[in-house]
Design a protein around this motif. Structure first.
Motif, PDB file in Angstrom:
ATOM      1  N   PRO B 130       0.738  -1.085  -0.041  1.00  0.00           N
ATOM      2  CA  PRO B 130      -0.115   0.080  -0.032  1.00  0.00           C
ATOM      3  C   PRO B 130       0.792   1.191  -0.027  1.00  0.00           C
ATOM      4  O   PRO B 130       0.414   2.214  -0.038  1.00  0.00           O
ATOM      5  N   TYR B 171       1.552   6.957 -11.438  1.00  0.00           N
ATOM      6  CA  TYR B 171       1.881   7.522 -10.091  1.00  0.00           C
ATOM      7  C   TYR B 171       0.788   7.135  -8.964  1.00  0.00           C
ATOM      8  O   TYR B 171       0.716   8.074  -7.980  1.00  0.00           O
ATOM      9  N   ARG B 172      -0.231   6.514  -9.235  1.00  0.00           N
ATOM     10  CA  ARG B 172      -1.245   6.266  -8.292  1.00  0.00           C
ATOM     11  C   ARG B 172      -0.735   5.094  -7.281  1.00  0.00           C
ATOM     12  O   ARG B 172      -0.017   4.312  -7.535  1.00  0.00           O
ATOM     13  N   TYR B 173      -1.555   5.424  -6.156  1.00  0.00           N
ATOM     14  CA  TYR B 173      -1.226   4.278  -5.120  1.00  0.00           C
ATOM     15  C   TYR B 173      -2.601   3.054  -5.090  1.00  0.00           C
ATOM     16  O   TYR B 173      -3.491   3.267  -6.005  1.00  0.00           O
ATOM     17  N   HIS B 175      -4.451   1.748  -3.305  1.00  0.00           N
ATOM     18  CA  HIS B 175      -5.843   2.011  -2.838  1.00  0.00           C
ATOM     19  C   HIS B 175      -6.688   2.875  -3.786  1.00  0.00           C
ATOM     20  O   HIS B 175      -7.972   2.811  -3.611  1.00  0.00           O
ATOM     21  N   GLU B 176      -6.087   3.287  -4.681  1.00  0.00           N
ATOM     22  CA  GLU B 176      -7.111   4.177  -5.811  1.00  0.00           C
ATOM     23  C   GLU B 176      -7.420   3.297  -6.846  1.00  0.00           C
ATOM     24  O   GLU B 176      -8.247   3.847  -7.730  1.00  0.00           O
TER      25      GLU B 176
END
Lengths: 392, 346
Positions: B130, B171-173, B175-176
């Motif tokens: 995460p 560049y997203r995590y 949880h997105e």
């Protein structure tokens, strides 16, 4: 359709500004940093929003900030040095209650001590040598902060490394490390620290004689005059003694977290990719459990101040004439209850500082926990009509 | 047999010869030979028993094909997958990858193997860290194998596009993302180092049915374009039938039936396989009525203390005396169709 917007208070705006400034700075150093870390910046802001919404946390942060300010600038703000006794200049200076004003005569030995002739006010009173309590408390803040930072940073460092190894590898490695940890935990920490800090100073004094530069560095950090360098040996021995008793708690804590984090599939996925054990520990396991540990470290800084004060009170650690909150109480207790200020004021400072660290640690634990952070996100957001949202 | 050249060890030749009759005409990529994994059960002072998760299993996975591994929970199918990737050490037996014994690999050699064999996990919510962005996740894989291209960003974008994501996701995590998107990221991570062999451990069981189909199609497409070899582990028989060229049915740590997918599905021979296939729900009630019902009786036995003889005999409607005494070997009952049951003769 209604939309959500952030409702920010001035503190939120301040923290936003700080983070944005940092982000733009990083972006200048490393172009593209901002877009790469967009998500990270968002999380940091949320972390501050959480902190800003906890009044106790803010109170703790203010107390801690005040203490750190005292520790850094205290020795420069102090009207007198920690070892300047004014009894010979004016007999009224002995055990003067708070607010007493004395007159310093034009005499050589007074001027040599660095006091200007004329009136001098003891803000918080004085002790039996005529030393200014307020000055000594300011110097003592430096001693307390440095000791607690040195103890907690090294102690927790050893504990985190051993706990990570123990929890990650498990099996026989875990068994050996944890049994040694248990041995240390089974022995009363304060007694062990007392034994060590009572025996170590002689060895350290000899060591200082051979390595003057170390004594100089420590003397500079603790704002101690050259003449008192031998007294540093006992302070250093307290720090070493506290390292010995400080790490087992962290080892237990970190091992427990590492045990649960390593069960995550992403750890196995990293193994399947061929990522080395060290890299898995540092990049996957440690970052995923660091929140609660950082909160614990913050509280522990208060605990270390308390323990050091306790050791000083027992006559170990800081030796006269060094200024240390615990030591001031110990020396002053002989004149209690007449000279109540010698006990009351240092106690108050210890209490406020430890209290501040505890409050801040509590609030940080919430801020580091993604779940509470998310629930705060909704408190910060407010439903508004679409037009309003666009205006905002 | 002709495929086995002199460069390989005698042990490998023996295993390859023994298994070459399993799927004639196929070139083996992975061979498991008498593979065993026992997990010790610890009492207070000593080991009181063993969970026989995988108990003497031999099979091979042909190059460029998919072997489906089916079985109930606890039948040892995931353990087989983890053994093949050397995520756990086998208790006994050998695993050969491209003719090389991987059970003894260490250090540099092991890393080379890790580059060629990758895994996609069951739970897309747990298999991504995460605290890493998609970029970090894929870069980690590239860095470990010193494969970072000159322009990592465009390489990652290309990879994401290959699995059905796009540039905005870099560049997203985790949880997105939704579950299906996460599984696509997990697939992209596995593919980043250009592997030849993928273990797919129930890659769709945590997903919605509509998303399942998308992921399965993506996996099939990737297999074609990249010439991948799959070990597809699942308890969902419909999914396995769709994905696999060959099927192995596991029951309490043993392979009970092995053969080409259509053959096994159309004409299951082992009573357990028959029971398993009869339990697939049929959407059309008219068709369902016509199909002979086989009652599912009992529960799988404990792998700590499996029954003597054939492990299925307590639940088998056709069990007779011999089943309770002797363990049946895996024999070729029909062409290419292997069954471990005393009902059939080789």
């Amino acid at each position: 359709m209604p939309e959500y917007v952030y409702v920010k208070n001035p503190l939120d705006k301040l923290s936003d500004a700080i983070i944005d400034a940092y982000a733009s700075f990083m972006d200048k150093v490393k172009p593209g940093w901002k877009s790469k870390n967009r998500g990270r910046i968002e999380e940091w802001k949320l972390m501050f929003y959480t902190l800003n919404r906890s009044p106790l946390g803010i109170a703790g942060a203010v107390l801690v900030a005040f203490f750190i300010f005292l520790a850094i600038f205290g020795p420069y703000l102090a009207p007198l040095s920690y070892r300047t006794g004014l009894v010979l200049c004016d007999l009224k200076a002995r055990l003067a209650p708070p607010g007493t004003v004395i007159t310093i005569p034009h005499k050589d030995y007074c001027i040599r001590m660095g006091v200007h002739p004329g009136k001098f006010k003891f803000l918080l009173g004085s002790d039996n040598y005529g030393r200014d309590l307020w000055s000594r408390i300011l110097y003592g803040a430096r001693t307390s902060l440095l000791v607690s930072i040195l103890v907690v940073s090294i102690g927790s460092g050893i504990g985190i490394i051993l706990g990570l190894i123990s929890g990650y590898y498990g099996g026989i490695v875990d068994e050996v490390i944890m049994r040694i940890t248990d041995m240390f935990l089974a022995f009363p920490g304060l007694i062990l620290a007392m034994a060590l800090s009572a025996t170590l100073p002689y060895a350290i004094q000899g060591w200082f004689k051979r390595h003057m530069e170390i004594a100089e560095i420590l003397g500079y950090l603790f704002a101690v005059k050259r003449i008192d360098y031998p007294a540093l040996a006992s302070l250093l021995s307290v720090i070493i003694a506290l390292w010995a008793v400080w790490w087992p708690g962290y080892t237990r804590l970190v091992r427990g977290s590492a045990l649960s984090v390593r069960e995550n599939t992403y750890v196995e996925a990293a193994k399947a990719l061929g990522v080395s054990d060290l890299s898995i520990m540092l990049k996957h396991i440690l970052p995923n459990m660091i929140g609660p540990i950082l909160a614990y470290i913050t509280m522990d800084l208060g605990g270390a101040i308390l323990t050091e004060a306790a050791l000083s009170f027992l006559g170990l650690g800081a030796v006269p004439p060094l200024a240390d909150w615990g030591r001031i109480i110990y020396d002053g207790s002989q004149y209690f209850p007449y000279a109540w200020w010698l006990v009351a004021f240092p106690t108050l400072f210890i209490f406020l500082t430890v209290f501040g660290f505890n409050l801040l640690g509590d609030a940080l634990r919430d801020a580091f926990d993604p779940r509470t952070r998310r629930s705060i996100e909704f408190k910060v957001k407010k439903i508004v009509a679409k037009e309003e949202a666009q205006e905002a | 047999m002709a495929l086995v050249s002199e460069q390989y060890s005698g042990e490998y030749m023996e295993a390859a010869n023994a298994l070459s009759r399993l799927f004639p005409g196929e070139e083996p990529l992975v061979i498991a030979y008498h593979l065993k994994k026992y997990f010790p059960v610890r009492g207070i002072f000593r080991v009181v028993g063993y969970v026989r998760a995988v108990d003497d299993v031999s099979f091979m996975i042909p190059k460029g094909k998919t072997l489906g591994l089916v079985g109930e929970s606890g039948s040892g199918k995931t353990t087989v997958g983890r053994l093949l990737l050397k995520l756990i050490e086998p208790t006994g037996g050998k695993i050969y990858f491209e003719g090389r014994d991987i059970t003894k690999l260490r250090g540099k050699r092991l890393k080379e193997f890790r580059k060629k064999a990758q895994m996609v996990f069951q739970d897309p919510y747990g298999s991504l860290d995460p605290r890493q962005t998609v970029y970090d996740i894929i870069m980690e894989a590239l860095k470990v194998h010193h494969m970072v291209p000159d322009d990592p960003y465009s390489y990652i974008v290309k990879l994401l596009e290959e699995v059905g994501l796009n540039e905005t996701h870099v560049y997203r995590y985790p949880h997105e993302f939704s579950g299906g998107q996460r599984q696509r990221i997990a697939i992209a991570r596995a593919l980043a180092v250009n592997p030849e062999f993928l273990v797919l451990d129930e890659p769709t069981s945590a997903l919605d049915v509509s998303v399942q189909a998308q992921i399965l199609n993506l996996l099939k497409e990737l297999q074609r374009s990249r010439n991948l070899t799959y070990l597809f582990i699942s308890h969902d028989l419909g999914v396995v039938r769709y994905m696999s060229d060959y099927i192995a049915v596991m029951y309490v740590g043993k392979i009970v039936e092995l053969g080409p997918a259509e053959e096994v599905f159309e004409k299951p021979l082992h009573p357990y396989a028959q029971m398993l296939l009869a339990s697939i729900p049929i959407p059309d009630p008219e068709l369902a009525k016509r199909k002979p019902a086989i009652k599912v009786i009992g529960e799988p036995p404990s792998p700590i203390n499996p029954p003597p003889g054939c492990r299925f005999h307590p639940r088998c409607p056709k069990a007779f005396d011999r089943c309770r005494r002797e363990e049946p070997p895996l024999v070729e009952v029909e062409t290419n169709h292997w069954v471990a049951c005393w009902l059939y003769k080789a």
